[in-house]
Design an enzyme around this catalytic site. Structure first.
Site, PDB file in Angstrom:
ATOM      1  CG  ASP A   1     -12.576  -7.071   5.587  1.00  0.00           C
ATOM      2  OD1 ASP A   1     -11.836  -5.877   7.439  1.00  0.00           O
ATOM      3  OD2 ASP A   1     -13.232  -6.559   5.188  1.00  0.00           O
TER       4      ASP A   1
ATOM      5  CG  ASP B   1      -2.106 -20.005  -0.074  1.00  0.00           C
ATOM      6  OD1 ASP B   1      -0.979 -19.935   0.522  1.00  0.00           O
ATOM      7  OD2 ASP B   1      -1.685 -21.193  -1.848  1.00  0.00           O
TER       8      ASP B   1
ATOM      9  CG  ASP C   1      -6.637  -4.934   4.211  1.00  0.00           C
ATOM     10  OD1 ASP C   1      -8.456  -4.425   4.652  1.00  0.00           O
ATOM     11  OD2 ASP C   1      -7.069  -3.559   2.774  1.00  0.00           O
TER      12      ASP C   1
ATOM     13  CE  LYS D   1       1.096 -17.985  -2.739  1.00  0.00           C
ATOM     14  NZ  LYS D   1       0.379 -19.190  -2.503  1.00  0.00           N
TER      15      LYS D   1
ATOM     16  CE1 TYR E   1      -3.355  -2.694   0.392  1.00  0.00           C
ATOM     17  CE2 TYR E   1      -3.969  -2.117   2.203  1.00  0.00           C
ATOM     18  CZ  TYR E   1      -4.554  -3.144   1.622  1.00  0.00           C
ATOM     19  OH  TYR E   1      -5.045  -4.105   1.061  1.00  0.00           O
TER      20      TYR E   1
END
Ligand code: NAD
Length: 360
Positions: free
Chosen positions: A252, A224, A248, A192, A142
């Site tokens: 959620d 994942d 992020d 990852k 970001y």
């Protein structure tokens, strides 16, 4: 004890839920001999209306001088369509970076009393679920280099860059390990590392930092797999630490398994004790001004403030247990209510929680 709290009531249901958190803090203060000095400032849509900008300098300055910041929510249809840096949400990004808050802490808790609100089957949620997602907040993709190449041609390309320094990973990892004390003592680092170079560094540094915390068990998951495991067996998680982007998404997902957006608090913290505490929900313009918003997420955010900024763990637990008691007695705001429960409004819910604190 005396603490100075900057209060940003914000827009929509923000002022309604903040009022109840302030009531609870004042009740707690009277009971425990703690003085909370509240100072209101503007941020978000209300600040745009009053000052023409979402985060006036005076607001940021007051926040910097205070011991903690309590925020309701910002935004609403009135301010949609403004230029990017003039939106209420730009105020949120501005305050987090302006206060140097590099970690976002989001607990996802399913209380026994609210199991029916979770979209997961009862067989998956055997016991209480209590996960803390620690998300890096000021680095990663970001904030990395980004751009467009060959704009408007048929070879157009766009890129965003994920970049982390050792220092950025070290500080978020330390925060996660420290948070695991007093919990179940398990940190799951999500990355990852089978593909991304930045994740390989992430994993190396987290392993190195873990040696400073021998009592805490460290596990690693690829992102994942982590997203599957959260749904398959959420009980395996205690503290999850991860990058800005993965955090992020996973925070959620973790909050959705609790099924009730009006219940979930959050904290953004940095190197010192100053922190920003806010519910994860937005300003809910659809229900604003109707006295039906659930104030519990904001009240639990105030509990996080007691714990992380003021080191008042017993007081934080008092607030959390008052919330549980009220739920156990069958009181619900409309968003979490169903047949057989006593549906109450925002103010009544605040009063009930305050009364439980008084009664201890
Ligand atoms: P929202 O979280 O405001 O609302 C989503 C849904 O959840 C709505 O149906 C709402 O009524 C309900 N809801 C939210 N909080 C609730 C509560 N405490 N009690 C009962 N029901 C509740 O998300 P949205 O509708 O996507 O966004 C509305 C505005 O809020 C937008 O302007 C958005 O940009 C802003 N927003 C602000 C923040 C923030 O201040 N941190 C976060 C998210 C969205």
């Amino acid at each position: 004890m005396e603490y100075n709290i900057t209060v940003l009531r914000g827009d929509g249901i923000g002022p309604e839920v903040i009022d109840q958190a302030v009531l609870v803090l004042n009740t707690l203060g009277a009971r425990q001999g703690i003085t909370f000095n509240f100072r209101e400032e503007m941020m978000g849509g209300c600040a745009i209306d009053a000052y023409g900008e979402p985060l006036p300098l005076s607001t940021l300055e007051t926040c910097k001088k205070s011991d903690a910041v309590l925020l309701g929510a910002v935004g609403g249809p009135k301010w949609e369509g403004l230029p990017g840096d003039k939106t209420p949400e730009a105020g949120l990004l501005g305050i987090r970076s302006g206060l140097g808050l590099y970690a976002n802490l989001r607990p996802a808790i399913i209380y026994d009393e609210l199991k029916e609100a979770s979209p997961l089957k009862n067989s998956v949620i055997k016991d209480n679920i209590d996960i803390l997602v620690v998300r890096e907040l000021t680095g990663g993709i970001y904030f990395g280099d980004r751009g467009r190449l060959n704009r408007g041609t048929n070879t157009e390309e766009a890129y965003d860059t994920e970049k982390y320094s050792v220092a950025e990973i070290e500080r978020i990892a330390r925060l996660a390990f420290k948070a695991a004390y007093g919990r179940r003592g398990i940190v799951t680092s999500v990355d990852k590392a089978n593909v991304l170079e930045s994740s390989k560094l992430w994993r190396e540094v987290v392993i190195r930092v873990s040696k400073e915390y021998p009592e805490i068990r460290l596990k690693h998951l690829y992102v994942d797999n982590a997203s599957m495991q959260l749904i398959r067996d959420p009980h395996q998680f205690d503290v999850i630490v991860t990058s800005n982007l993965f955090g992020d998404i996973l925070s959620d997902e973790a909050s959705m398994i609790t099924g009730s957006i009006g219940m979930l608090p959050s904290a953004s913290v940095g190197g010192g004790t100053l922190g920003l505490y806010e519910p994860i929900h937005g300003s809910a313009p659809d229900i604003a001004g109707q006295d039906i918003a659930n104030p519990i997420a904001t009240i639990l955010s105030a509990a996080m403030m007691l714990r992380y900024s003021f080191n008042q763990n017993a007081a934080a637990e008092l607030v959390e247990s008052a919330v549980k008691k009220v739920l156990a007695k069958g009181y619900r705001t409309k968003d979490i209510s169903s047949e057989g429960f006593k549906t109450v409004g925002t103010k009544e819910m605040g009063k009930l929680i305050a009364s439980e604190i008084k009664a201890v």
